[in-house]
Design a protein around this motif. Structure first.
Motif, PDB file in Angstrom:
ATOM      1  N   THR A 127      45.863  31.818  32.265  1.00 40.65           N
ATOM      2  CA  THR A 127      44.866  33.569  32.951  1.00 40.65           C
ATOM      3  C   THR A 127      45.159  34.739  32.131  1.00 40.65           C
ATOM      4  OG1 THR A 127      45.264  32.215  35.338  1.00 40.65           O
ATOM      5  CG2 THR A 127      44.673  34.585  35.446  1.00 40.65           C
ATOM      6  N   GLU A 242      43.251  35.261  39.928  1.00 38.13           N
ATOM      7  CA  GLU A 242      41.996  34.702  39.437  1.00 38.13           C
ATOM      8  C   GLU A 242      40.621  34.961  38.978  1.00 38.13           C
ATOM      9  OE1 GLU A 242      46.002  32.786  40.412  1.00 38.13           O
ATOM     10  OE2 GLU A 242      44.606  34.181  41.627  1.00 38.13           O
ATOM     11  N   ASN A 243      39.891  35.987  39.951  1.00 35.96           N
ATOM     12  CA  ASN A 243      38.444  35.911  40.170  1.00 35.96           C
ATOM     13  C   ASN A 243      38.725  37.379  39.210  1.00 35.96           C
ATOM     14  OD1 ASN A 243      37.819  33.963  42.127  1.00 35.96           O
ATOM     15  ND2 ASN A 243      37.608  35.516  43.945  1.00 35.96           N
ATOM     16  N   LYS A 246      37.844  36.309  35.746  1.00 31.69           N
ATOM     17  CA  LYS A 246      37.291  35.296  35.345  1.00 31.69           C
ATOM     18  C   LYS A 246      36.563  36.655  34.698  1.00 31.69           C
ATOM     19  CE  LYS A 246      37.086  31.556  38.683  1.00 31.69           C
ATOM     20  NZ  LYS A 246      36.728  30.827  40.297  1.00 31.69           N
ATOM     21  N   LYS A 250      34.056  38.032  31.245  1.00 31.99           N
ATOM     22  CA  LYS A 250      32.805  37.843  31.887  1.00 31.99           C
ATOM     23  C   LYS A 250      32.755  39.325  30.812  1.00 31.99           C
ATOM     24  CE  LYS A 250      29.039  39.193  34.882  1.00 31.99           C
ATOM     25  NZ  LYS A 250      28.591  39.851  36.177  1.00 31.99           N
ATOM     26  N   GLN A 284      30.039  27.685  29.913  1.00 31.03           N
ATOM     27  CA  GLN A 284      31.392  27.140  30.219  1.00 31.03           C
ATOM     28  C   GLN A 284      31.973  26.458  29.213  1.00 31.03           C
ATOM     29  OE1 GLN A 284      32.781  27.741  33.457  1.00 31.03           O
ATOM     30  NE2 GLN A 284      30.780  28.814  33.469  1.00 31.03           N
TER      31      GLN A 284
END
Length: 304
Positions: A127, A242-243, A246, A250, A284
């Motif tokens: 992560t 975790e978000n 992401k 991005k 992805q």
């Protein structure tokens, strides 16, 4: 038409080396906090309370337990953290560049990607919570703060040996096929110290990481002020690391694809650029990302 190569923000293990200048590593969340004095004399290391802890780590050679890996020199040792959440353990490592002499040239290496092993033997992405921006590395964005899970039941005599897969680009450049390597981060729990185990420790940690992200995206040189503001606004609603990871991915994918479009497809209409940006961010896999790149090339050639 000549196209520049776009480098995707990936997630398996790598140490990428390039000839650049060294930089001073940035601070990370909780880096300036003074650990409390609690040690294993009072802590059950397999049953820790949720919170944030400081632990020691050495990155050892995969086949020689007495020899440290070259990767060891890239770790900010005093910023190594154990994150305990709902009884689950994760380790957080912070990396900086590493200078090495090779054939009379000085190389500066940056951690590019890092993977940890699953039960099936494959390596999963760590992560990524923070990256170095290109204006710092003079190269491309490299991971700065990463986390991966560990099995607390594997802790023996206050030691835990883990395994990560790295890809060393400079070794691959020297001899094709030699770039993929394994290292063994080994954690010492005998000197574990409490950073924060208050009821809101993880909330405060996430808030600090989010504030760092807001500062970080301002250093992305290929996106607009409106896009920076949008990312800064989006991070306010993030409720987990975790978000956050992401959103970090991005942001850097947006920066990379924006640079590629500016360098290689400047004649695209605004709506086309926005569509391709979204397609690239939503991709992805590297194969899907390459499809977007190919579509951009085709559109630019059609407009030329």
């Amino acid at each position: 038409m000549k196209y520049n190569k776009i480098l995707a923000v990936g997630v398996t293990g790598a140490l990428l080396f390039s000839i650049t200048g060294s930089v001073k590593p940035l601070n990370i969340a909780n880096a300036t906090e003074t650990p409390q004095t609690n040690t294993t004399n009072t802590l059950d290391v397999k049953n820790l309370q949720d919170g944030i802890y400081s632990i020691d780590v050495d990155i050892m050679h995969a086949s020689n337990k007495k020899q440290k890996s070259m990767m060891d020199g890239t770790v900010e040792k005093d910023q190594t953290r154990l994150i305990v959440e709902n009884g689950q353990y994760k380790v957080r490592l912070t990396f900086h560049s590493l200078k090495k002499e090779f054939n009379g040239s000085q190389l500066t290496g940056w951690l590019g990607k890092l993977g940890y092993p699953l039960e099936n033997g494959e390596f999963a992405p760590s992560t990524v919570l923070s990256r170095y921006t290109k204006n710092i590395t003079n190269e491309k964005d490299y991971p700065r703060v990463l986390e991966y899970p560990i099995d607390k039941n594997e802790i023996q005599d206050n030691k835990l040996e883990t395994k990560v897969q790295v890809y060393v680009q400079v070794m691959e450049n020297i001899h094709k096929g030699s770039g993929t390597q394994v290292a063994k981060p080994t954690f010492d729990f005998s000197k574990i110290k409490v950073i924060d185990k208050s009821s809101d420790a993880l909330t405060k940690d996430l808030l600090e990481l989010k504030e760092n992200f807001k500062k970080e995206v301002k250093g992305l040189s290929n996106i607009t002020k409106e896009e920076v503001d949008s990312l800064a606004n989006e991070v306010t609603s993030i409720n987990s690391r975790e978000n956050l990871a992401k959103l970090v991915a991005k942001a850097y994918k947006l920066d990379n694809i924006s640079e590629f479009i500016a360098d290689n497809a400047p004649d695209l209409k605004k709506e086309e650029k926005e569509k391709y940006k979204k397609d690239y961010i939503d991709a992805q896999t590297e194969e899907k990302e390459q499809e977007v790149i190919n579509n951009i090339k085709a559109s630019e050639e059609k407009n030329s």
